[in-house]
Write a protein that holds these residues in place. Structure first.
Motif, PDB file in Angstrom:
ATOM      1  N   VAL A   1     -28.909 -70.796 -81.299  1.00 25.79           N
ATOM      2  CA  VAL A   1     -28.343 -71.572 -80.224  1.00 25.79           C
ATOM      3  C   VAL A   1     -27.865 -70.853 -79.050  1.00 25.79           C
ATOM      4  CG1 VAL A   1     -26.380 -73.380 -79.878  1.00 25.79           C
ATOM      5  CG2 VAL A   1     -27.611 -73.143 -82.288  1.00 25.79           C
ATOM      6  N   ASN A   2     -28.357 -71.489 -77.935  1.00 26.04           N
ATOM      7  CA  ASN A   2     -28.033 -70.782 -76.680  1.00 26.04           C
ATOM      8  C   ASN A   2     -26.491 -71.032 -76.554  1.00 26.04           C
ATOM      9  OD1 ASN A   2     -27.421 -70.322 -73.848  1.00 26.04           O
ATOM     10  ND2 ASN A   2     -29.714 -70.427 -73.724  1.00 26.04           N
TER      11      ASN A   2
ATOM     12  N   ASN B   1     -32.933 -73.463 -80.077  1.00 25.73           N
ATOM     13  CA  ASN B   1     -34.165 -73.083 -79.751  1.00 25.73           C
ATOM     14  C   ASN B   1     -34.880 -73.193 -80.947  1.00 25.73           C
ATOM     15  OD1 ASN B   1     -33.602 -72.725 -77.147  1.00 25.73           O
ATOM     16  ND2 ASN B   1     -32.981 -70.341 -77.466  1.00 25.73           N
TER      17      ASN B   1
ATOM     18  N   THR C   1     -25.740 -73.489 -73.001  1.00 25.84           N
ATOM     19  CA  THR C   1     -26.181 -74.570 -72.965  1.00 25.84           C
ATOM     20  C   THR C   1     -26.009 -75.494 -74.166  1.00 25.84           C
ATOM     21  OG1 THR C   1     -28.564 -73.994 -73.468  1.00 25.84           O
ATOM     22  CG2 THR C   1     -27.762 -74.324 -71.183  1.00 25.84           C
ATOM     23  N   ASN C   2     -25.741 -74.806 -75.390  1.00 25.29           N
ATOM     24  CA  ASN C   2     -25.493 -75.048 -76.697  1.00 25.29           C
ATOM     25  C   ASN C   2     -27.074 -75.971 -77.116  1.00 25.29           C
ATOM     26  OD1 ASN C   2     -23.069 -74.474 -77.336  1.00 25.29           O
ATOM     27  ND2 ASN C   2     -22.348 -76.411 -76.359  1.00 25.29           N
ATOM     28  N   GLU C   3     -27.964 -75.381 -76.638  1.00 24.75           N
ATOM     29  CA  GLU C   3     -29.445 -76.014 -76.940  1.00 24.75           C
ATOM     30  C   GLU C   3     -30.040 -75.092 -78.157  1.00 24.75           C
ATOM     31  OE1 GLU C   3     -33.949 -76.376 -74.779  1.00 24.75           O
ATOM     32  OE2 GLU C   3     -32.092 -75.620 -73.676  1.00 24.75           O
TER      33      GLU C   3
END
Length: 563
Positions: A183-184, A191, A187-189
């Protein structure tokens, strides 16, 4: 010597005449030994299958397919090629590859930096060389020898491994619901496809198979079957109680000398030296793949080709020991090694006290292990103010239980800790001293100190030197004895570099340095500096470690050392 055909040796180990007679009378002849081919009788057809219902292993007279044997020989020959024509014998393609890969791991080099370093080195060598070109070629080369690893995704907080039919396709941890993927943090994105944490597991079964493909290694792996101690001394694990317990419990396992007995060392596990001392230690989760392999080796075994005897056989294995320090002992054995019940032997009967001012637990029940008539049991003023009347707790051994997984404490690790504590005590190291105002107040609370000063005098009180600490005059003498000591090459490191004469400090010693200091130097260096009684106590402590670390030790001496 004659090859012994008894039911235990099964024509695998030669014996002298007297031992051969004893074996045949005690165990009888191997019931499946119909054709006495090992003793001159015609063996008949070249293909023979020995299937012993009382044994779990199968030997088949078997020729390894030529393409497999030739392929393995080709790999070995390629690995043993010199680094370049005229190079030193110790530097081959394989040795250079392993040295460089270890250098990368020890220094935490990135792949790009490592590749650049390899290019520089390769350009310095003669044109004809076998030096690896890149990190990728090294991994590819090691993969051919089954020295690779399996990547297994793990939970970010060590709850589980994403493996097995139920978990291998999960996207979140079934315990904490944490995402499997990275988790980035900005950005909480998520991957997807990039795991948050990875376990790299080196499987043991391919390595065992590879060992037996070497005829010399295969022969050495059965060395223990013909080298038992004959004088009662323990020089090898084969002479231990645990080894004999396995032989008695599972004779079919013991009858095959090629079956392996493992020891699991779990001390100081810190890959790439990038873990802090406070990281989570959920080692049980990360041992799952190893445990599955061990279960497979014990329950079903694996088919392996023995290059020495040129036969296929069913390889089995058992985990016999663990070797670790005391904190890891608790993790592997499932025991408490800290807090109120920290003693694995005494368990709930551990006698501990909480020192309120020191904010720690102390254990004052050590006199329970003394003989019942020992004088120290009645010296209540010397210890915790009580007389010790309890009996020594029973310590279970391999003979007292059917089979216990023996958790061994690493003696070098313990010896290092003991030596550090002794040095800190006699040199009165700040923060590690056993005599200060806080210690006096703890003694007051335990009602073990007489002539207690009042609060007004306490702050102005200058504490006298304890009899077990060196005075300001004696500290330089003690450090000087170590500083000017000279040792043969290879005996130990240069202890002179670790002794600070002006500050009267000793620091930076390695484990082996503590080993030499504890067993050889400490008692001599303290001569004339401490009272005789204290020097004798340190001498007995040094003798204990010295006897424990001998190459051979008798079982009676083990009991005496333990007492």
């Amino acid at each position: 010597m004659i090859i012994c055909p008894c039911a235990i040796c099964r024509n695998l180990s030669p014996q002298i005449d007297d031992d051969l007679e004893i074996h045949l009378m005690r165990y009888g002849v191997d019931p499946d030994y119909d054709i006495w081919c090992a003793h001159g009788e015609d063996a008949g057809p070249s293909t023979q299958v020995v299937d012993n219902e009382s044994s779990d292993h199968i030997d088949v007279d078997y020729e390894l397919p030529e393409f497999i044997e030739e392929e393995y020989k080709k790999k070995v020959e390629e690995a043993e090629v010199p680094l370049y024509p005229g190079c030193k014998k110790k530097y081959t393609k394989l040795s250079a590859t392993l040295i460089l890969y270890k250098f990368k791991a020890d220094n935490g080099l990135a792949t790009e930096s490592f590749d650049e370093l390899l290019e520089v080195f390769k350009d310095m060598l003669p044109d004809v060389n076998t030096f690896p070109e890149s990190d990728y070629t090294i991994k590819k080369f090691l993969k051919e020898f089954d020295l690779g690893y399996k990547k297994i995704d793990a939970c970010i907080i060590d709850c589980c491994l994403f493996r097995g039919e139920k978990k291998k396709n999960m996207q979140n941890c079934p315990e904490c619901n944490a995402p499997r993927w990275y988790v980035n943090p900005r950005t909480n994105e998520i991957n997807k496809g990039v795991p948050a944490k990875v376990l790299r597991y080196f499987p043991i079964i391919p390595r065992i198979q590879r060992m037996f493909l070497s005829a010399s290694n295969s022969e050495l792996l059965t060395w223990h079957s013909t080298h038992h101690s004959q004088d009662g001394m323990m020089r090898h694990p084969v002479d231990s109680i645990q080894w004999r317990t396995v032989d008695q419990k599972w004779p079919s396992f013991a009858s095959e000398p090629r079956n392996l007995r493992f020891g699991l060392a779990a001390d100081g596990f810190n890959p790439y030296k990038n873990l802090s001392s406070t990281h989570r230690n959920d080692i049980d989760v990360y041992l799952e793949p190893l445990i599955d392999d061990l279960k497979e080796l014990w329950s079903n075994g694996v088919e392996i080709y023995d290059a020495y005897k040129r036969v296929m056989f069913n390889q089995k294995a058992i985990l016999l020991w663990t070797i670790n320090d005391f904190p890891a002992y608790g993790n592997l054995a499932g025991l408490t090694t800290k807090g109120e019940f920290a003693c694995p032997v005494c368990g709930p009967e551990t006698f501990s006290k909480w020192l309120q001012l020191a904010n720690k637990t102390v254990y004052m029940c050590h006199r329970i292990f003394l003989a019942q008539n020992h004088a120290f049991r009645s010296k209540y003023k010397w210890f915790d103010g009580t007389k010790e009347r309890r009996r020594r707790p029973k310590i279970f051994t391999g003979l007292a239980v059917v089979l216990s997984l023996c958790h061994n404490l690493d003696v070098m690790h313990i010896e290092k800790n003991v030596c550090e504590s002794v040095l800190a005590t006699i040199l009165d190291v700040n923060g590690k001293s056993k005599i200060d105002n806080e210690s006096h107040r703890n003694l007051e609370l335990l009602e073990l100190m007489e002539d207690v000063p009042n609060d007004e005098k306490r702050d102005k009180l200058e504490l006298p030197y304890a009899p077990y600490t060196l005075t300001k005059v004696k500290k330089p003498k003690f450090c000087g004895k170590l500083y000017f000591q000279r040792f043969p090459d290879g005996y130990c490191s240069n202890i002179t570099n670790c002794v600070k004469l002006q500050q009267c400090k000793i620091q930076g010693l390695k484990s082996h340095d503590h080993h030499v200091l504890m067993q050889q130097l400490l008692s001599v260096a303290l001569k004339g500096l401490l009272p005789e009684g204290l020097r004798k106590a340190i001498w007995h402590l040094s003798s204990f470690f010295n006897e424990l670390c001998q190459k051979g030790i008798g079982q009676k001496k083990v009991g005496r050392v333990g007492r």
